[in-house]
Design a protein around this motif. Structure first.
Motif, PDB file in Angstrom:
ATOM      1  N   TYR A   1       1.518  -5.548  -4.757  1.00 25.33           N
ATOM      2  CA  TYR A   1       1.249  -6.987  -4.847  1.00 25.33           C
ATOM      3  C   TYR A   1      -0.232  -7.335  -4.671  1.00 25.33           C
ATOM      4  CZ  TYR A   1       6.127  -8.574  -4.952  1.00 25.33           C
ATOM      5  OH  TYR A   1       7.427  -8.828  -5.308  1.00 25.33           O
ATOM      6  N   PHE A   2      -0.923  -6.600  -3.810  1.00 27.49           N
ATOM      7  CA  PHE A   2      -2.275  -7.023  -3.434  1.00 27.49           C
ATOM      8  C   PHE A   2      -3.377  -6.046  -3.826  1.00 27.49           C
ATOM      9  CE2 PHE A   2       0.750  -8.794  -0.318  1.00 27.49           C
ATOM     10  CZ  PHE A   2       0.665 -10.117  -0.725  1.00 27.49           C
ATOM     11  N   GLY A   3      -3.022  -4.995  -4.546  1.00 24.93           N
ATOM     12  CA  GLY A   3      -4.032  -4.041  -5.001  1.00 24.93           C
ATOM     13  C   GLY A   3      -4.675  -3.248  -3.877  1.00 24.93           C
ATOM     14  N   ILE A   4      -3.954  -3.071  -2.794  1.00 22.57           N
ATOM     15  CA  ILE A   4      -4.468  -2.312  -1.656  1.00 22.57           C
ATOM     16  C   ILE A   4      -4.384  -0.822  -1.990  1.00 22.57           C
ATOM     17  CG2 ILE A   4      -4.139  -1.770   0.799  1.00 22.57           C
ATOM     18  CD1 ILE A   4      -4.997  -4.675   0.322  1.00 22.57           C
ATOM     19  N   GLU A   5      -5.436  -0.114  -1.672  1.00 19.98           N
ATOM     20  CA  GLU A   5      -5.481   1.334  -1.856  1.00 19.98           C
ATOM     21  C   GLU A   5      -5.902   1.979  -0.551  1.00 19.98           C
ATOM     22  OE1 GLU A   5      -8.335   1.869  -4.978  1.00 19.98           O
ATOM     23  OE2 GLU A   5      -6.927   1.248  -6.539  1.00 19.98           O
ATOM     24  N   GLU A   6      -5.675   3.278  -0.446  1.00 21.57           N
ATOM     25  CA  GLU A   6      -6.147   3.996   0.728  1.00 21.57           C
ATOM     26  C   GLU A   6      -7.668   3.888   0.776  1.00 21.57           C
ATOM     27  OE1 GLU A   6      -4.558   7.862   2.993  1.00 21.57           O
ATOM     28  OE2 GLU A   6      -5.049   8.182   0.889  1.00 21.57           O
TER      29      GLU A   6
ATOM     30  N   ASP B   1      -9.077   1.608   8.341  1.00 23.02           N
ATOM     31  CA  ASP B   1      -8.826   2.597   7.308  1.00 23.02           C
ATOM     32  C   ASP B   1      -7.363   2.486   6.947  1.00 23.02           C
ATOM     33  OD1 ASP B   1     -11.426   3.758   7.211  1.00 23.02           O
ATOM     34  OD2 ASP B   1     -10.987   4.753   9.108  1.00 23.02           O
ATOM     35  N   VAL B   2      -7.078   2.058   5.727  1.00 25.67           N
ATOM     36  CA  VAL B   2      -5.698   1.964   5.260  1.00 25.67           C
ATOM     37  C   VAL B   2      -5.243   3.367   4.896  1.00 25.67           C
ATOM     38  CG1 VAL B   2      -4.171   1.045   3.473  1.00 25.67           C
ATOM     39  CG2 VAL B   2      -5.919  -0.418   4.508  1.00 25.67           C
ATOM     40  N   VAL B   3      -4.119   3.770   5.506  1.00 26.18           N
ATOM     41  CA  VAL B   3      -3.575   5.114   5.336  1.00 26.18           C
ATOM     42  C   VAL B   3      -2.093   5.035   4.976  1.00 26.18           C
ATOM     43  CG1 VAL B   3      -5.250   6.169   6.915  1.00 26.18           C
ATOM     44  CG2 VAL B   3      -3.053   5.348   7.810  1.00 26.18           C
ATOM     45  N   PHE B   4      -1.609   6.091   4.379  1.00 34.62           N
ATOM     46  CA  PHE B   4      -0.207   6.139   3.975  1.00 34.62           C
ATOM     47  C   PHE B   4       0.570   7.135   4.821  1.00 34.62           C
ATOM     48  CE2 PHE B   4      -2.493   4.407   0.412  1.00 34.62           C
ATOM     49  CZ  PHE B   4      -1.717   3.314   0.090  1.00 34.62           C
TER      50      PHE B   4
ATOM     51  N   VAL C   1       9.808   1.968   5.613  1.00 33.67           N
ATOM     52  CA  VAL C   1       8.395   1.637   5.838  1.00 33.67           C
ATOM     53  C   VAL C   1       7.532   2.082   4.657  1.00 33.67           C
ATOM     54  CG1 VAL C   1       8.555   1.522   8.354  1.00 33.67           C
ATOM     55  CG2 VAL C   1       7.902   3.662   7.284  1.00 33.67           C
ATOM     56  N   ASN C   2       7.898   3.177   4.017  1.00 33.92           N
ATOM     57  CA  ASN C   2       7.164   3.585   2.810  1.00 33.92           C
ATOM     58  C   ASN C   2       7.336   2.550   1.701  1.00 33.92           C
ATOM     59  OD1 ASN C   2       6.101   5.942   3.878  1.00 33.92           O
ATOM     60  ND2 ASN C   2       7.810   7.202   3.203  1.00 33.92           N
ATOM     61  N   ARG C   3       8.522   1.978   1.606  1.00 33.21           N
ATOM     62  CA  ARG C   3       8.774   0.926   0.607  1.00 33.21           C
ATOM     63  C   ARG C   3       7.955  -0.323   0.933  1.00 33.21           C
ATOM     64  NH1 ARG C   3      13.956   1.277   0.857  1.00 33.21           N
ATOM     65  NH2 ARG C   3      14.301  -0.429   2.310  1.00 33.21           N
ATOM     66  N   PHE C   4       7.880  -0.711   2.212  1.00 30.64           N
ATOM     67  CA  PHE C   4       7.046  -1.847   2.624  1.00 30.64           C
ATOM     68  C   PHE C   4       5.589  -1.596   2.213  1.00 30.64           C
ATOM     69  CE2 PHE C   4       9.826  -2.796   6.639  1.00 30.64           C
ATOM     70  CZ  PHE C   4      10.815  -3.352   5.848  1.00 30.64           C
ATOM     71  N   ASP C   5       5.096  -0.385   2.525  1.00 29.50           N
ATOM     72  CA  ASP C   5       3.713  -0.032   2.186  1.00 29.50           C
ATOM     73  C   ASP C   5       3.463  -0.140   0.689  1.00 29.50           C
ATOM     74  OD1 ASP C   5       2.996   0.527   4.825  1.00 29.50           O
ATOM     75  OD2 ASP C   5       3.299   2.698   4.612  1.00 29.50           O
ATOM     76  N   GLN C   6       4.370   0.411  -0.099  1.00 30.11           N
ATOM     77  CA  GLN C   6       4.186   0.421  -1.548  1.00 30.11           C
ATOM     78  C   GLN C   6       4.163  -0.998  -2.118  1.00 30.11           C
ATOM     79  OE1 GLN C   6       3.437   3.243  -3.433  1.00 30.11           O
ATOM     80  NE2 GLN C   6       2.795   1.572  -4.746  1.00 30.11           N
ATOM     81  N   LYS C   7       5.011  -1.865  -1.598  1.00 33.00           N
ATOM     82  CA  LYS C   7       5.038  -3.249  -2.085  1.00 33.00           C
ATOM     83  C   LYS C   7       3.742  -3.983  -1.747  1.00 33.00           C
ATOM     84  CE  LYS C   7       9.988  -3.873  -2.355  1.00 33.00           C
ATOM     85  NZ  LYS C   7      11.116  -4.769  -2.096  1.00 33.00           N
ATOM     86  N   VAL C   8       3.199  -3.759  -0.558  1.00 32.70           N
ATOM     87  CA  VAL C   8       1.915  -4.381  -0.197  1.00 32.70           C
ATOM     88  C   VAL C   8       0.841  -3.908  -1.175  1.00 32.70           C
ATOM     89  CG1 VAL C   8       0.083  -4.473   1.552  1.00 32.70           C
ATOM     90  CG2 VAL C   8       2.478  -4.773   2.226  1.00 32.70           C
ATOM     91  N   CYS C   9       0.834  -2.633  -1.467  1.00 34.08           N
ATOM     92  CA  CYS C   9      -0.156  -2.085  -2.410  1.00 34.08           C
ATOM     93  C   CYS C   9       0.023  -2.679  -3.797  1.00 34.08           C
ATOM     94  CB  CYS C   9      -0.028  -0.566  -2.474  1.00 34.08           C
ATOM     95  SG  CYS C   9      -0.511   0.238  -0.946  1.00 34.08           S
TER      96      CYS C   9
ATOM     97  N   MET D   1     -10.150   2.396  13.051  1.00 32.37           N
ATOM     98  CA  MET D   1      -8.746   2.147  13.302  1.00 32.37           C
ATOM     99  C   MET D   1      -7.975   2.408  12.010  1.00 32.37           C
ATOM    100  SD  MET D   1      -6.897  -1.273  14.729  1.00 32.37           S
ATOM    101  CE  MET D   1      -7.854  -1.096  16.206  1.00 32.37           C
ATOM    102  N   LYS D   2      -6.842   3.056  12.139  1.00 30.63           N
ATOM    103  CA  LYS D   2      -6.005   3.361  10.980  1.00 30.63           C
ATOM    104  C   LYS D   2      -4.802   2.422  10.954  1.00 30.63           C
ATOM    105  CE  LYS D   2      -7.050   8.318  10.673  1.00 30.63           C
ATOM    106  NZ  LYS D   2      -8.335   8.231  11.266  1.00 30.63           N
ATOM    107  N   LEU D   3      -4.526   1.843   9.768  1.00 32.82           N
ATOM    108  CA  LEU D   3      -3.360   0.975   9.589  1.00 32.82           C
ATOM    109  C   LEU D   3      -2.652   1.329   8.294  1.00 32.82           C
ATOM    110  CD1 LEU D   3      -4.532  -2.660  10.479  1.00 32.82           C
ATOM    111  CD2 LEU D   3      -3.241  -1.074  11.907  1.00 32.82           C
ATOM    112  N   ARG D   4      -1.336   1.346   8.339  1.00 32.29           N
ATOM    113  CA  ARG D   4      -0.532   1.456   7.126  1.00 32.29           C
ATOM    114  C   ARG D   4      -0.677   0.124   6.381  1.00 32.29           C
ATOM    115  NH1 ARG D   4       4.291   5.303   7.991  1.00 32.29           N
ATOM    116  NH2 ARG D   4       4.605   4.710   5.827  1.00 32.29           N
ATOM    117  N   PRO D   5      -0.486   0.098   5.068  1.00 34.49           N
ATOM    118  CA  PRO D   5      -0.618  -1.162   4.325  1.00 34.49           C
ATOM    119  C   PRO D   5       0.252  -2.295   4.868  1.00 34.49           C
ATOM    120  CG  PRO D   5      -0.591   0.666   2.794  1.00 34.49           C
ATOM    121  CD  PRO D   5      -0.284   1.243   4.164  1.00 34.49           C
ATOM    122  N   HIS D   6       1.505  -2.028   5.185  1.00 40.82           N
ATOM    123  CA  HIS D   6       2.352  -3.136   5.646  1.00 40.82           C
ATOM    124  C   HIS D   6       1.949  -3.639   7.022  1.00 40.82           C
ATOM    125  CE1 HIS D   6       4.941  -0.184   7.826  1.00 40.82           C
ATOM    126  NE2 HIS D   6       5.295  -1.234   8.532  1.00 40.82           N
TER     127      HIS D   6
END
Length: 132
Positions: free
Chosen positions: A80-85, A43-46, A70-78, A1-6
């Motif tokens: 703050y929490f060290g999330i990477e693809e 799978d975290v995807v951008f 939504v790109n800004r939401f994704d970037q902030k999650v990454c 399953m693919k999910l965006r970070p946010h």
């Protein structure tokens, strides 16, 4: 399953509401699977993901009506929490996010989301406890 970070946050705060009946049906199936299968991998995807697939705001591959937001939401999650693809066990990554989440961080990431004012996300992720 693919999910965006946010969407790691959205899946935790989901309460059965959505943009359309197709979206709600898809989101319900995704969140039910992620919450019931302790070994579910994501799978975290951008780019547009399995949640976006049924969203009426998606206007093409990797394109949303609100792409900048939504790109800004994704970037902030990454940030703050060290999330990477990459691949994560869903339960593990959301548990780690919840342990680190504060009201300040949640407001910063999600404050511009139309769904955020309903409070379901804050209650689900912060557990009704205001961690400043």
């Amino acid at each position: 399953m693919k999910l965006r970070p946010h969407h790691l946050l959205c899946t935790q705060g989901y309460s059965g509401k959505g943009y359309s009946s197709d979206f709600v049906e898809n989101m319900t199936a995704i969140t039910t699977h992620l919450c019931s299968d302790t070994d579910a991998a994501v799978d975290v995807v951008f780019y547009t993901d399995d949640i976006c697939f049924k969203c009426p705001k998606m206007i093409g591959d990797n394109l949303c009506e609100h792409n900048e937001k939504v790109n800004r939401f994704d970037q902030k999650v990454c940030d703050y929490f060290g999330i990477e693809e990459g691949r994560y066990i869903y339960q593990d990554v959301v548990r780690e996010i919840s342990a680190q989440m504060t009201l300040f961080v949640m407001d910063d990431i999600c404050g511009q989301c139309a769904w955020y004012s309903m409070g379901d996300c804050r209650d689900s992720i912060l557990g009704g406890v205001t961690k400043i």
